[in-house]
Scaffold this active site. Structure first.
Site, PDB file in Angstrom:
ATOM      1  N   ARG A  99     -20.869 -12.658  53.128  1.00  0.00           N
ATOM      2  CA  ARG A  99     -19.758 -12.695  52.148  1.00  0.00           C
ATOM      3  C   ARG A  99     -19.617 -13.321  51.241  1.00  0.00           C
ATOM      4  NH1 ARG A  99     -18.075  -7.080  52.941  1.00  0.00           N
ATOM      5  NH2 ARG A  99     -18.033  -7.111  50.676  1.00  0.00           N
ATOM      6  N   GLU A 127     -18.448   4.714  47.264  1.00  0.00           N
ATOM      7  CA  GLU A 127     -19.042   3.313  47.817  1.00  0.00           C
ATOM      8  C   GLU A 127     -19.817   3.652  49.217  1.00  0.00           C
ATOM      9  OE1 GLU A 127     -18.116  -1.385  48.649  1.00  0.00           O
ATOM     10  OE2 GLU A 127     -16.404  -0.042  48.203  1.00  0.00           O
ATOM     11  N   PHE A 165     -24.405  -6.125  50.259  1.00  0.00           N
ATOM     12  CA  PHE A 165     -23.912  -6.401  51.773  1.00  0.00           C
ATOM     13  C   PHE A 165     -23.998  -5.204  52.692  1.00  0.00           C
ATOM     14  CE2 PHE A 165     -20.336  -5.943  54.863  1.00  0.00           C
ATOM     15  CZ  PHE A 165     -20.818  -7.244  55.595  1.00  0.00           C
ATOM     16  N   HIS A 166     -23.746  -3.946  52.114  1.00  0.00           N
ATOM     17  CA  HIS A 166     -24.008  -2.803  53.155  1.00  0.00           C
ATOM     18  C   HIS A 166     -25.438  -2.487  53.052  1.00  0.00           C
ATOM     19  CE1 HIS A 166     -19.671  -2.517  53.165  1.00  0.00           C
ATOM     20  NE2 HIS A 166     -19.724  -2.471  52.060  1.00  0.00           N
ATOM     21  N   ASP A 180     -23.840  -1.621  47.187  1.00  0.00           N
ATOM     22  CA  ASP A 180     -23.500  -2.861  47.580  1.00  0.00           C
ATOM     23  C   ASP A 180     -24.350  -3.719  48.271  1.00  0.00           C
ATOM     24  OD1 ASP A 180     -21.944  -5.015  49.018  1.00  0.00           O
ATOM     25  OD2 ASP A 180     -20.264  -4.281  48.527  1.00  0.00           O
ATOM     26  N   HIS A 205     -22.097  -3.745  43.535  1.00  0.00           N
ATOM     27  CA  HIS A 205     -21.438  -4.963  44.238  1.00  0.00           C
ATOM     28  C   HIS A 205     -22.456  -6.075  44.745  1.00  0.00           C
ATOM     29  CE1 HIS A 205     -17.145  -3.331  45.120  1.00  0.00           C
ATOM     30  NE2 HIS A 205     -17.351  -3.360  43.869  1.00  0.00           N
ATOM     31  N   GLU A 227     -18.485  -9.383  44.939  1.00  0.00           N
ATOM     32  CA  GLU A 227     -17.279  -9.012  45.767  1.00  0.00           C
ATOM     33  C   GLU A 227     -17.470  -9.826  47.005  1.00  0.00           C
ATOM     34  OE1 GLU A 227     -15.333  -5.089  47.928  1.00  0.00           O
ATOM     35  OE2 GLU A 227     -17.625  -5.405  47.943  1.00  0.00           O
TER      36      GLU A 227
END
Length: 296
Positions: free
Chosen positions: A221, A156, A191-192, A189, A215, A251
């Site tokens: 979030r 990840e 978000f990241h 992901d 993700h 997620e």
């Protein structure tokens, strides 16, 4: 592509209900896949119970995906050789259990501990290089077990506030190439990536052949919804462009409080109603929305 929900979305309900009930609830919310932490029977390698869990998932028609983390102090990238070896054996053990379950992917910060504790020291470039070399050496030791059990180990890629070893797809691909196994891939992901990448679609395209898991969530979030903060349609097009056909997992995290809330830095509830019924409604909405944006 297949779509699903991460156990973290359910928060404390996951512990209260247990994995089997949550698998059922996830299926009813529209999930093809439920991502959760390996169970005690998997850590204990109780083969009969693992087979029972496999039969249950086949019965209700949902696939597992696994997220992973190490016990405190066990760090594949760390300075202590004994603790690095403990981390290697710990991951290999779970991969063997996954083989018995028929699961094909495990992801998370499988290469180090999480979240990184920046209070211990200032991370200098030499520290990062040395610890990245440690994690590459550890992952190489894991790969035969992964290959023998048909399990992909998905690294990840997280943002700078959670870890320092790999913050971009490019850094992750560099590690995958160094490990040198087709079973070492990336978990990207949104978000990241929203924090670290110049372009989410281009980061995805750069990971062609290396993307093993994906993700999605909004930058705060929440589950994906109608917003222009993340170009969801473009993200889905990029996934289709590289032929990605694996899991897309919502997620999301909503609850302030508890260990999970602390680790995710949740300092407020993100919805006034966080009952189980509301959580499942949000999950259903997020899965339906992202399925519509990505196709399938």
């Amino acid at each position: 592509m297949k779509y699903g929900i991460h156990f973290g979305h359910l928060g404390s309900w996951y512990d209260e209900l247990g994995v089997r009930e949550c698998l059922k609830q996830a299926k009813e919310a529209g999930s093809d896949v439920f991502e959760f932490f390996p169970t005690k029977e998997m850590f204990d390698m109780e083969k009969d119970k693992i087979r029972e869990l496999k039969m249950y998932m086949e019965e209700i028609g949902i696939e597992p995906a696994f997220t992973f983390g190490y016990p405190a102090g066990w760090d594949m990238a760390g300075e202590d050789e004994a603790n690095r070896e403990k981390a290697v054996e710990h991951l290999k053990r779970i991969i063997e259990s996954m083989g018995g379950l028929g699961a094909t992917g495990i992801g998370g910060i499988v290469y180090s501990n999480w979240p990184a504790d920046y209070s211990l020291q200032v991370i200098e470039p030499d520290d990062k290089k040395r610890r990245k070399d440690n994690c590459i050496a550890g992952l190489r030791k894991v790969m035969k077990t992964a290959e023998d059990n048909n399990v992909t180990v998905n690294l990840e890629i997280v943002n700078r506030f959670e870890h320092y070893l790999m913050n971009t797809a490019a850094e992750g691909i560099e590690v995958c190439k160094a490990v040198g196994s087709p079973n070492c891939k990336l978990l990207l992901d949104c978000f990241h990536m929203n924090i670290e990448e110049d372009s989410l679609p281009e980061a995805i395209r750069s990971a062609r052949g290396y993307l093993g898991h994906f993700h999605v969530s909004e930058p705060n979030r929440k589950v994906p919804y109608h917003t222009d903060r993340i170009p969801w349609n473009e993200v889905g097009r990029a996934l289709r462009d590289i032929g990605y056909d694996k899991a897309v997992i919502v997620e999301s995290f909503y609850k302030f409080g508890g260990v999970q809330g602390h680790n995710m830095r949740m300092w407020r509830d993100l919805d006034p109603d966080l009952s189980l019924e509301s959580r499942l409604k949000l999950a259903r909405q997020g899965i339906e929305y992202i399925r519509g944006q990505f196709g399938g």
